[in-house]
Every structure is written in C-alpha cells, then in structure tokens.
Design an enzyme around this catalytic site. Structure first.
Site, mmCIF file in Angstrom:
data_model
loop_
_atom_site.group_PDB
_atom_site.id
_atom_site.type_symbol
_atom_site.label_atom_id
_atom_site.label_comp_id
_atom_site.label_asym_id
_atom_site.label_seq_id
_atom_site.Cartn_x
_atom_site.Cartn_y
_atom_site.Cartn_z
ATOM 1 N N HIS A 128 -2.322 2.053 -11.272
ATOM 2 C CA HIS A 128 -1.288 1.886 -10.568
ATOM 3 C C HIS A 128 -0.228 2.554 -11.482
ATOM 4 C CE1 HIS A 128 1.355 1.543 -7.321
ATOM 5 N NE2 HIS A 128 1.512 0.195 -7.241
ATOM 6 N N CYS A 261 4.915 -6.972 -9.697
ATOM 7 C CA CYS A 261 4.903 -5.626 -8.872
ATOM 8 C C CYS A 261 5.239 -5.781 -7.291
ATOM 9 C CB CYS A 261 3.814 -4.870 -9.010
ATOM 10 S SG CYS A 261 2.300 -6.095 -8.555
#
Ligand code: CP
Ligand code: NVA
Length: 306
Positions: A128, A261
C-alpha cells in the site's frame, strides 16, 4: 514510463521530491489555492475492493489539480470481457494514469507490464505505497525530525506494514515490528529490504511491549485484511495479545503518537481510549492521503516531477 507499484520503485531522493511537492501543494491548499498543475489529465480508477480514503482522495485530488477522473465499474469488464493486455493497451490511449486496487498484486504487475500510461497501486495484498508515503509525511510533520525517529508496528505483517517498512528504510527511520508467530514478514521480503536499505535499523520481535519501547509512534492495522474475512475468528484469537490499548501505550514514551491507516475495528486491534486520545493522529493521516497523492501525481505526471 514510471509507475508506483511498491516503494521499491522510488529512491530516497524521489520520496523527498514527492514530500517537497506535497508540502507545497498542501500549504497552498490551506490558503485556498488549487494550482492547476495537471490540466486536462485524466485518471481511471479500477477497484476490486472497497475504499473510502484512497478512492475519494485520488478523485478529489486530481480535480483540485485541474484534471478529471473516472471510476471504472463492472461494465468496463476488467478481467472478464477481454484479455488484460488488450484491456490495458486500449485504456492507456484514453487516460494518463490508472489507480488500481486489486485482490492480487500480480494483476497490477500484469497491467503495468502492458501499460503506456502510469500505474499507481492503491492497495493490493502485498503493498500500500500511497498509504506509507502519506504516513511518513505525517510523521515528518509531527516530529522535530525523522532522524532518530522510531515507528513501532504492532500486529499483522501485512500490506501496509511492508510498505511502511520500506518507507522507513529509505528515510532512515527505525522500524520495529511485533507480530505473533506465523504472521511475520516473509524471509524473501526481509532479504529485499536489506538489499535496498543496508543501513536500516529494524527490530523484529513477538513482544509488543519491546517494539513500542522508545517509539516515536505506535501503528496498528486490522487483524484480518480485506480478503481474509474467513480467517477473522482465528485471527482474533491469535492477535489477542496484540491489542493497542492503554496498557501497551504505557510501555511507550508519553509523547508517542498513535497511527492507524483506517478503517479501524474499534475494540479489536485498538481501543477507543487510544484511538480517540490526544496522541492519535489517525484523522490527520487520512487527510494527508490526498496531499501526498497530489505530490505523487505531480511527480509522475507533472512538469515539476524531477
Ligand atoms: N487506508 C485506506 O486505504 O483506506 P480505504 O480502504 O478507505 O481506501
Ligand atoms: N490491511 C488492510 C488495509 C486497509 C486500508 C487491508 O488490506 O484490508
């Protein structure tokens, strides 16, 4: 043609360049200035998994920069109507950049192999990168300096953890990770990390208290990522000792920031007490997704890239 598939694709200098662009774009945005750095540029988004932050921040971001975006739905038939190479070669004639969120990392790699426009990984099972760039930018904003900083990851050695480890390695941040047995980084990943960042300071442990000792920030993520829903119950048991709560944060310095996140499963990997504490910068992190991605877009597609 440059892509951002993992952070292996960018050097330390390039990350610093992206951060400089991000800082400038963010400061101007705060003053109400939306510079049209990407006039007429078009972004396609191909998402096989749910998203709030990544999708909306990319779409809003390119609009602020004078470009436009389109979310490709089922009707585009990605992976179903035609071969991926045919799909990619055609799509790249219409758009300047494709942001992809895929179940399998190989799918993004396959598209990149045939692409004549830039491909950005908006999350796969492996990485990511946009998240990690925004997170390190956020950390840089919140600490006097990244030199001597230590980021402690508590939980699954997953996609976000991998990208953060590479970002920390490239920016000289000590990365500590505490994961239960069976959920650690694979040896191949650690070999590649060592090769890219030979001077990197890293702590690998199964003890969350050891990981958070002297940490500038403590970071966690869900115990079961998207696509691992069937493992949810087993993971709840395996990660039971890895919750970030007041007791664990007491082993970190009082100033230690809390990062996630998002989305979070409150009461599992993190308690409300920690997530809503004054040390938590999770909302700021999410906001910086847009600013950092604008930095990435300006670097990849703009005239200010190098
Ligand atoms: N953190 C993150 O990528 O959020 P979304 O899944 O909502 O995009
Ligand atoms: N590890 C999580 C991150 C979500 C942003 C997942 O892949 O579901």
């Amino acid at each position: 043609m440059r892509h951002l598939i993992t952070l292996d694709d960018v050097s330390t200098d390039e990350i610093q360049r992206i951060f400089a662009l991000t800082q400038d774009i963010k400061a101007k945005f705060a003053e109400g200035v939306r510079e049209p750095l990407l006039p007429g540029r078009v972004m396609a988004l191909l998402f096989e998994k749910q998203s709030l932050r990544t999708r909306v921040s990319f779409e809003a971001g390119i609009a602020h920069m004078g470009g436009s975006s389109m979310m490709l739905g089922e009707d585009a038939g990605f992976g179903k109507r035609e071969r991926i190479d045919d799909f990619t070669k055609v799509l790249c004639q219409f758009v300047d950049v494709i942001v992809m969120r895929c179940k399998s990392h190989e799918t993004v790699e396959q598209v990149a192999q045939h692409a004549t426009c830039s491909i950005i990984n908006g999350l796969t099972d492996v990485a990511h990168p946009c998240q990690a760039l925004a997170d390190l930018f956020t950390l840089k904003e919140n600490l006097p300096s990244l030199d001597d900083a230590k980021l402690a990851w508590v939980g699954d050695a997953n996609n976000v953890a991998r990208s953060l480890a590479v970002a920390c390695g490239k920016l000289g941040v000590h990365f500590a990770i505490a994961s239960p047995a069976g959920y650690e980084f694979a040896p191949e990943f650690l070999d590649s990390l060592k090769q890219q960042c030979p001077a990197m300071q890293m702590t690998i442990t199964t003890d969350p208290h050891e990981a958070v000792t002297n940490a500038s920030a403590v970071y966690t993520d869900v115990w079961a990522s998207m696509g691992q829903e069937q493992e949810q119950e087993k993971r709840k048991q395996d990660f039971a000792d890895y919750q970030v709560n007041g007791h664990l944060m007491a082993s970190a310095p009082k100033t230690a920031l809390f990062m996630h996140c998002l989305p979070a499963r409150r009461g599992q990997e993190v308690t409300d007490e920690v997530l809503d504490s004054p040390n938590s910068i999770v909302v700021e992190q999410a906001g910086n997704r847009m600013h950092a991605q604008k930095g990435v877009l300006a670097w990849l597609l703009g005239t200010q890239g190098s």
